[in-house]
Scaffold this motif. Structure first.
Motif, PDB file in Angstrom:
ATOM      1  N   VAL A  29       0.822  -1.208   0.000  1.00 58.33           N
ATOM      2  CA  VAL A  29       0.000   0.000   0.000  1.00 58.33           C
ATOM      3  C   VAL A  29       0.855   1.256   0.000  1.00 58.33           C
ATOM      4  N   LYS A  30       1.870   1.293   0.878  1.00 58.51           N
ATOM      5  CA  LYS A  30       2.788   2.443   0.957  1.00 58.51           C
ATOM      6  C   LYS A  30       2.025   3.770   1.048  1.00 58.51           C
ATOM      7  N   ASN A  31       1.216   3.889   2.100  1.00 55.92           N
ATOM      8  CA  ASN A  31       0.436   5.107   2.300  1.00 55.92           C
ATOM      9  C   ASN A  31       0.456   5.446   3.784  1.00 55.92           C
ATOM     10  N   LYS A  32       0.658   6.706   4.104  1.00 55.63           N
ATOM     11  CA  LYS A  32       0.745   7.125   5.505  1.00 55.63           C
ATOM     12  C   LYS A  32      -0.560   6.928   6.261  1.00 55.63           C
ATOM     13  N   ASN A  33      -1.669   6.747   5.543  1.00 52.83           N
ATOM     14  CA  ASN A  33      -2.949   6.520   6.199  1.00 52.83           C
ATOM     15  C   ASN A  33      -3.131   5.074   6.661  1.00 52.83           C
ATOM     16  N   LEU A  34      -2.191   4.208   6.315  1.00 60.00           N
ATOM     17  CA  LEU A  34      -2.255   2.807   6.736  1.00 60.00           C
ATOM     18  C   LEU A  34      -1.401   2.594   7.969  1.00 60.00           C
ATOM     19  N   VAL A  35      -1.974   1.967   8.982  1.00 58.71           N
ATOM     20  CA  VAL A  35      -1.268   1.655  10.222  1.00 58.71           C
ATOM     21  C   VAL A  35      -1.249   0.137  10.386  1.00 58.71           C
ATOM     22  N   ASN A  36      -0.070  -0.423  10.510  1.00 55.59           N
ATOM     23  CA  ASN A  36       0.080  -1.872  10.647  1.00 55.59           C
ATOM     24  C   ASN A  36       0.249  -2.249  12.116  1.00 55.59           C
ATOM     25  N   LEU A  37      -0.800  -2.821  12.700  1.00 52.14           N
ATOM     26  CA  LEU A  37      -0.731  -3.292  14.086  1.00 52.14           C
ATOM     27  C   LEU A  37      -0.867  -4.811  14.166  1.00 52.14           C
ATOM     28  N   VAL A  38      -0.666  -5.492  13.053  1.00 53.81           N
ATOM     29  CA  VAL A  38      -0.756  -6.958  13.064  1.00 53.81           C
ATOM     30  C   VAL A  38       0.320  -7.532  13.983  1.00 53.81           C
ATOM     31  N   GLY A  39      -0.103  -8.301  14.960  1.00 49.25           N
ATOM     32  CA  GLY A  39       0.825  -8.881  15.914  1.00 49.25           C
ATOM     33  C   GLY A  39       1.334  -7.930  16.966  1.00 49.25           C
ATOM     34  N   SER A  40       0.813  -6.709  16.989  1.00 53.04           N
ATOM     35  CA  SER A  40       1.315  -5.683  17.917  1.00 53.04           C
ATOM     36  C   SER A  40       0.320  -5.312  18.999  1.00 53.04           C
ATOM     37  N   THR A  41      -0.747  -6.081  19.138  1.00 55.12           N
ATOM     38  CA  THR A  41      -1.733  -5.803  20.180  1.00 55.12           C
ATOM     39  C   THR A  41      -1.961  -7.039  21.036  1.00 55.12           C
ATOM     40  N   THR A  42      -2.227  -6.813  22.290  1.00 51.66           N
ATOM     41  CA  THR A  42      -2.701  -7.892  23.155  1.00 51.66           C
ATOM     42  C   THR A  42      -4.167  -8.154  22.829  1.00 51.66           C
ATOM     43  N   MET A  43      -4.707  -9.218  23.374  1.00 55.65           N
ATOM     44  CA  MET A  43      -6.130  -9.480  23.150  1.00 55.65           C
ATOM     45  C   MET A  43      -7.001  -8.353  23.700  1.00 55.65           C
ATOM     46  N   PRO A  44      -6.756  -7.860  24.924  1.00 58.18           N
ATOM     47  CA  PRO A  44      -7.540  -6.714  25.400  1.00 58.18           C
ATOM     48  C   PRO A  44      -7.401  -5.492  24.498  1.00 58.18           C
ATOM     49  N   GLU A  45      -6.203  -5.240  23.973  1.00 57.77           N
ATOM     50  CA  GLU A  45      -6.024  -4.100  23.062  1.00 57.77           C
ATOM     51  C   GLU A  45      -6.789  -4.318  21.765  1.00 57.77           C
ATOM     52  N   LEU A  46      -6.780  -5.542  21.260  1.00 60.97           N
ATOM     53  CA  LEU A  46      -7.543  -5.840  20.039  1.00 60.97           C
ATOM     54  C   LEU A  46      -9.034  -5.616  20.269  1.00 60.97           C
ATOM     55  N   ILE A  47      -9.515  -6.033  21.432  1.00 59.93           N
ATOM     56  CA  ILE A  47     -10.920  -5.823  21.781  1.00 59.93           C
ATOM     57  C   ILE A  47     -11.252  -4.338  21.762  1.00 59.93           C
ATOM     58  N   GLU A  48     -10.409  -3.532  22.393  1.00 56.84           N
ATOM     59  CA  GLU A  48     -10.685  -2.099  22.470  1.00 56.84           C
ATOM     60  C   GLU A  48     -10.492  -1.416  21.118  1.00 56.84           C
ATOM     61  N   LEU A  49      -9.527  -1.885  20.321  1.00 59.98           N
ATOM     62  CA  LEU A  49      -9.330  -1.350  18.976  1.00 59.98           C
ATOM     63  C   LEU A  49     -10.592  -1.523  18.147  1.00 59.98           C
ATOM     64  N   ILE A  50     -11.186  -2.702  18.227  1.00 57.67           N
ATOM     65  CA  ILE A  50     -12.385  -2.992  17.438  1.00 57.67           C
ATOM     66  C   ILE A  50     -13.600  -2.282  18.021  1.00 57.67           C
ATOM     67  N   ARG A  51     -13.671  -2.186  19.331  1.00 62.56           N
ATOM     68  CA  ARG A  51     -14.827  -1.539  19.974  1.00 62.56           C
ATOM     69  C   ARG A  51     -15.036  -0.114  19.455  1.00 62.56           C
ATOM     70  N   HIS A  52     -13.939   0.582  19.174  1.00 65.65           N
ATOM     71  CA  HIS A  52     -14.024   2.000  18.825  1.00 65.65           C
ATOM     72  C   HIS A  52     -13.841   2.278  17.329  1.00 65.65           C
ATOM     73  N   CYS A  53     -13.823   1.231  16.503  1.00 61.19           N
ATOM     74  CA  CYS A  53     -13.612   1.475  15.074  1.00 61.19           C
ATOM     75  C   CYS A  53     -14.893   1.971  14.404  1.00 61.19           C
ATOM     76  N   GLU A  54     -14.703   2.599  13.252  1.00 62.86           N
ATOM     77  CA  GLU A  54     -15.838   3.105  12.483  1.00 62.86           C
ATOM     78  C   GLU A  54     -16.488   1.990  11.670  1.00 62.86           C
ATOM     79  N   ILE A  55     -15.650   1.203  11.001  1.00 62.30           N
ATOM     80  CA  ILE A  55     -16.105   0.079  10.190  1.00 62.30           C
ATOM     81  C   ILE A  55     -15.075  -1.033  10.325  1.00 62.30           C
TER      82      ILE A  55
END
Length: 339
Positions: free
Chosen positions: A231-257
């Motif tokens: 993609v090579k775009n500053k609007n893309l954030v790669n957090l694959v493998g960089s979150t704990t399960m609680p962080e993943l839960i909270e990341l998804i809880r507050h997403c737009e889509i």
């Protein structure tokens, strides 16, 4: 309806399957409000469970030790000491039946689909939703025990510290409120949408001005790196493998889509009723897909042969038949509803 005082729920894995069982937990608590409810689970999924008033106690089952007599003897002692009067096995395979057997409970139940010899331990509770979505199959156990099921609710945990830490991670990449979560991985390769397709979709999302966060387990780190480099775009954030399960839960809880194929995090998004786009083909959404609600938007491969009776079809080309244009079209519809 019998007044159970001490209930053991057994659902040890996996991510999506544990979340599918949460509406049954909700129904059990509503029908037996004074019961002490314990949940037996594998450690990596324990953070999916809510605390009180839903779950009073958690027992961690070490799946690697379940074939060792010394571990089984110790587990039996621990379970017997808790004096359960009923076990509800929502996994219904050999390993969960072992836990049910060792519980010492005089009444041992499971949902109707007893597999791998679990029928030798548990009594099947059968209801009118025998061939419906797995959530309804689990809920039939409560109905069969005389309980009422008025609604389908997902009691999910909340993690204040994880919410703060994931927001800090996002802020480092210039992401504040509105962002889209994309999960490119899945438990089985045949369930995955091609990485190039995900990459093309992320390019369109980023070029439209959206912040896109790709997420997933550490096993999918290579997938995240591929998409990031593609993609090579500053609007893309790669957090694959960089979150704990609680962080993943909270990341998804507050997403737009939320956008993914049939994978565990999809069911987190569904539990929070986040607007989601789910891609299916080799598995049947009628059996294990995101369940109900106007927030759910399914895209099914035109070559899909998966059914509730045959929920997994080994067709390596099936998911590739979903074009990027089809996903983009649904995304625009979802975005229009959200604006």
């Amino acid at each position: 309806m019998k007044d159970y005082k001490n209930i053991l729920i057994i659902k040890m894995s996996s991510l999506g399957d544990v979340i599918h069982a949460l509406p049954t937990l909700y129904a059990v608590r509503k029908n037996w409000p004074n019961a002490h409810i314990t949940w037996a689970i594998h450690e990596q999924f324990a953070s999916l469970l809510p605390g009180t008033p839903w779950v009073d106690d958690v027992i961690i089952i070490d799946k690697k030790q379940l074939k060792k007599p010394a571990y089984l003897w110790q587990l039996r002692k621990e379970l017997h000491s808790r004096h359960f009067d009923m076990t509800l096995d929502l996994q219904c395979i050999a390993k969960s039946a072992i836990v049910s057997l060792l519980s010492g409970a005089p009444e041992k139940y499971g949902y109707w689909e007893l597999r791998e010899g679990s029928n030798l331990v548990n009594k099947a509770l059968v209801g009118e939703h025998k061939y419906d979505h797995v959530i309804e199959r689990y809920l039939d156990t409560v109905r069969a025990l005389g309980g009422d099921v008025d609604s389908i609710e997902f009691p999910m945990p909340a993690y204040v510290d994880a919410e703060k830490s994931v927001k800090e991670k996002l802020a480092c990449h210039g992401v504040d409120e509105d962002y889209i979560v994309v999960v490119p991985g899945a438990r089985w390769i045949i369930k995955e949408w091609p990485l190039l397709n995900f990459g093309e979709l992320c390019i369109r999302l980023c070029e439209s001005g959206k912040k896109v966060v790709i997420a997933g387990a550490s096993d999918d780190a290579e997938k995240g790196a591929f998409i990031e480099n593609y993609v090579k775009n500053k609007n893309l954030v790669n957090l694959v493998g960089s979150t704990t399960m609680p962080e993943l839960i909270e990341l998804i809880r507050h997403c737009e889509i939320f956008i993914s194929a049939d994978t565990g995090p999809l069911h987190i998004a569904n539990a929070f009723k986040r607007p989601l786009i789910a891609l299916f083909g080799t598995t049947s959404p009628k059996r294990t897909g995101p369940y109900g609600g106007s927030h759910v938007h399914l895209i099914i491969s035109p070559t899909s042969k998966a059914t509730p009776e045959q929920p997994l079809v080994d067709d390596p080309d099936c998911m590739a038949q979903i074009p990027v244009d089809a996903v983009w079209s649904v995304y625009e519809q979802v975005l229009g509803k959200e604006l």
